[in-house]
Design a protein around this motif. Structure first.
Motif, PDB file in Angstrom:
ATOM      1  N   GLU A  33      42.557  54.811  29.893  1.00 12.67           N
ATOM      2  CA  GLU A  33      42.708  55.251  31.281  1.00 12.67           C
ATOM      3  C   GLU A  33      42.040  54.247  32.204  1.00 12.67           C
ATOM      4  O   GLU A  33      41.047  53.618  31.847  1.00 12.67           O
ATOM      5  CB  GLU A  33      42.070  56.633  31.473  1.00 12.67           C
ATOM      6  N   ALA A  34      42.576  54.133  33.398  1.00 15.40           N
ATOM      7  CA  ALA A  34      42.023  53.200  34.377  1.00 15.40           C
ATOM      8  C   ALA A  34      40.662  53.682  34.854  1.00 15.40           C
ATOM      9  O   ALA A  34      40.505  54.847  35.203  1.00 15.40           O
ATOM     10  CB  ALA A  34      42.970  53.075  35.566  1.00 15.40           C
ATOM     11  N   PRO A  35      39.691  52.799  34.911  1.00 15.39           N
ATOM     12  CA  PRO A  35      38.397  53.191  35.480  1.00 15.39           C
ATOM     13  C   PRO A  35      38.471  53.195  37.001  1.00 15.39           C
ATOM     14  O   PRO A  35      39.368  52.603  37.597  1.00 15.39           O
ATOM     15  CB  PRO A  35      37.454  52.093  34.979  1.00 15.39           C
ATOM     16  N   TRP A  78      41.817  46.718  31.166  1.00 21.94           N
ATOM     17  CA  TRP A  78      41.258  47.297  32.391  1.00 21.94           C
ATOM     18  C   TRP A  78      39.971  46.572  32.797  1.00 21.94           C
ATOM     19  O   TRP A  78      39.713  46.369  33.981  1.00 21.94           O
ATOM     20  CB  TRP A  78      41.008  48.793  32.233  1.00 21.94           C
ATOM     21  N   GLN A  79      39.158  46.173  31.819  1.00 21.51           N
ATOM     22  CA  GLN A  79      37.935  45.452  32.157  1.00 21.51           C
ATOM     23  C   GLN A  79      38.254  44.098  32.771  1.00 21.51           C
ATOM     24  O   GLN A  79      37.619  43.674  33.739  1.00 21.51           O
ATOM     25  CB  GLN A  79      37.038  45.288  30.924  1.00 21.51           C
ATOM     26  N   TYR A  80      39.242  43.408  32.232  1.00 16.02           N
ATOM     27  CA  TYR A  80      39.658  42.119  32.785  1.00 16.02           C
ATOM     28  C   TYR A  80      40.212  42.311  34.194  1.00 16.02           C
ATOM     29  O   TYR A  80      39.932  41.530  35.092  1.00 16.02           O
ATOM     30  CB  TYR A  80      40.709  41.499  31.859  1.00 16.02           C
ATOM     31  N   LEU A  81      40.982  43.377  34.380  1.00 13.95           N
ATOM     32  CA  LEU A  81      41.549  43.649  35.705  1.00 13.95           C
ATOM     33  C   LEU A  81      40.453  44.066  36.693  1.00 13.95           C
ATOM     34  O   LEU A  81      40.536  43.760  37.881  1.00 13.95           O
ATOM     35  CB  LEU A  81      42.626  44.731  35.594  1.00 13.95           C
ATOM     36  N   ILE A  87      37.626  39.363  42.328  1.00 18.44           N
ATOM     37  CA  ILE A  87      38.228  38.142  42.880  1.00 18.44           C
ATOM     38  C   ILE A  87      39.147  38.504  44.042  1.00 18.44           C
ATOM     39  O   ILE A  87      39.160  37.832  45.073  1.00 18.44           O
ATOM     40  CB  ILE A  87      38.978  37.372  41.772  1.00 18.44           C
ATOM     41  N   HIS A  88      39.907  39.602  43.884  1.00 14.22           N
ATOM     42  CA  HIS A  88      40.778  40.088  44.957  1.00 14.22           C
ATOM     43  C   HIS A  88      39.944  40.424  46.191  1.00 14.22           C
ATOM     44  O   HIS A  88      40.310  40.080  47.327  1.00 14.22           O
ATOM     45  CB  HIS A  88      41.558  41.315  44.479  1.00 14.22           C
ATOM     46  N   ALA A  89      38.812  41.074  45.984  1.00 14.74           N
ATOM     47  CA  ALA A  89      37.925  41.426  47.106  1.00 14.74           C
ATOM     48  C   ALA A  89      37.407  40.168  47.799  1.00 14.74           C
ATOM     49  O   ALA A  89      37.343  40.117  49.033  1.00 14.74           O
ATOM     50  CB  ALA A  89      36.761  42.282  46.600  1.00 14.74           C
ATOM     51  N   ARG A 105      45.326  35.253  37.102  1.00 10.97           N
ATOM     52  CA  ARG A 105      44.942  36.486  36.424  1.00 10.97           C
ATOM     53  C   ARG A 105      46.012  37.568  36.540  1.00 10.97           C
ATOM     54  O   ARG A 105      46.323  38.229  35.555  1.00 10.97           O
ATOM     55  CB  ARG A 105      43.607  36.996  36.965  1.00 10.97           C
ATOM     56  N   VAL A 106      46.576  37.760  37.730  1.00 10.85           N
ATOM     57  CA  VAL A 106      47.580  38.817  37.864  1.00 10.85           C
ATOM     58  C   VAL A 106      48.885  38.440  37.183  1.00 10.85           C
ATOM     59  O   VAL A 106      49.652  39.307  36.771  1.00 10.85           O
ATOM     60  CB  VAL A 106      47.808  39.236  39.340  1.00 10.85           C
TER      61      VAL A 106
END
Length: 163
Positions: A33-35, A78-81, A87-89, A105-106
Motif C-alpha cells: 500500500e502507498a505510504p 513506494w520507498q523509491y517514489l 525531488i518533486h518538491a 526517476r518517474v
C-alpha cells in the motif's frame, strides 16, 4: 560441397549460444500500500523546522496512488517514489536542477506514453471496455445504413449520371 571450410568450434568455445549466462532470480511478489507523505523536520540554519510539502507535490503523490501502475508497486517501489517526491518538491520550490533527476526517476514508473511503451506497459481497460464484444455500444454501420439502397433515377448512358 560438404567438408569444405574449417571444422565447427566445440560447444564450449562458441561465442554465441543464445542463452542467458546469468540465471534469472524469481522473487515472491507482495503488493504494498502507498505510504502517506511523511511529516518531518529539516535543518534551517541552526534550528529544526517542520517540512511542508508543496500542494503540487501532494497532488502528484495522489496521482501515483491512483495510477494503474501502482497496482504493481511493492514496498521498495513506494520507498523509491517517496524519495522521488522529495525531488518533486525541490522542483516545485524553484530548484530547476532537480528536473533531470525527476524525469529519470518517474520514467522508471511509466510516467509518459513513451515511458510506458519502453517498459511494454499497455492499458487493459481499452481491451475490456466493450465487454469483449468488439463494439463500442453504438449501432454498427450496417445497423444504421443497412436499409439504404442506391437511387436509380432511370436509365442513363454509360459514364453519365442519372438526373
Amino acid at each position: 560441397m560438404a567438408g569444405m571450410g574449417p571444422a565447427p568450434k566445440p560447444d564450449g568455445r562458441k561465442a554465441r549460444r543464445n542463452k542467458d549466462t546469468v540465471p534469472q532470480t524469481v522473487l515472491r511478489w507482495e503488493r504494498a500500500e502507498a505510504p502517506e507523505l511523511p511529516d518531518f523536520r529539516i535543518e534551517k540554519g541552526e534550528e529544526l523546522v517542520e517540512f511542508h510539502w508543496p500542494e503540487r507535490t501532494r497532488e502528484w503523490w495522489q496521482m501515483w496512488i491512483d495510477s494503474p501502475q501502482s497496482e504493481h508497486f511493492g514496498s521498495s517501489d513506494w520507498q523509491y517514489l517517496l524519495d522521488t517526491a522529495l525531488i518533486h518538491a525541490r522542483l516545485w520550490r524553484g530548484d530547476l536542477s532537480a528536473a533531470a533527476e525527476l524525469r529519470l526517476r518517474v520514467a522508471a514508473f511509466g510516467a509518459t506514453p513513451a515511458d510506458r511503451a519502453r517498459l511494454r506497459m499497455v492499458f487493459a481497460e481499452a481491451d475490456g471496455a466493450d465487454g469483449g464484444s468488439g463494439r463500442s455500444g453504438e449501432p454498427s454501420a450496417r445497423e444504421r445504413y443497412g436499409n439504404l439502397r442506391p437511387i436509380t433515377g432511370g436509365k442513363s448512358e454509360p459514364g453519365k449520371r442519372a438526373q
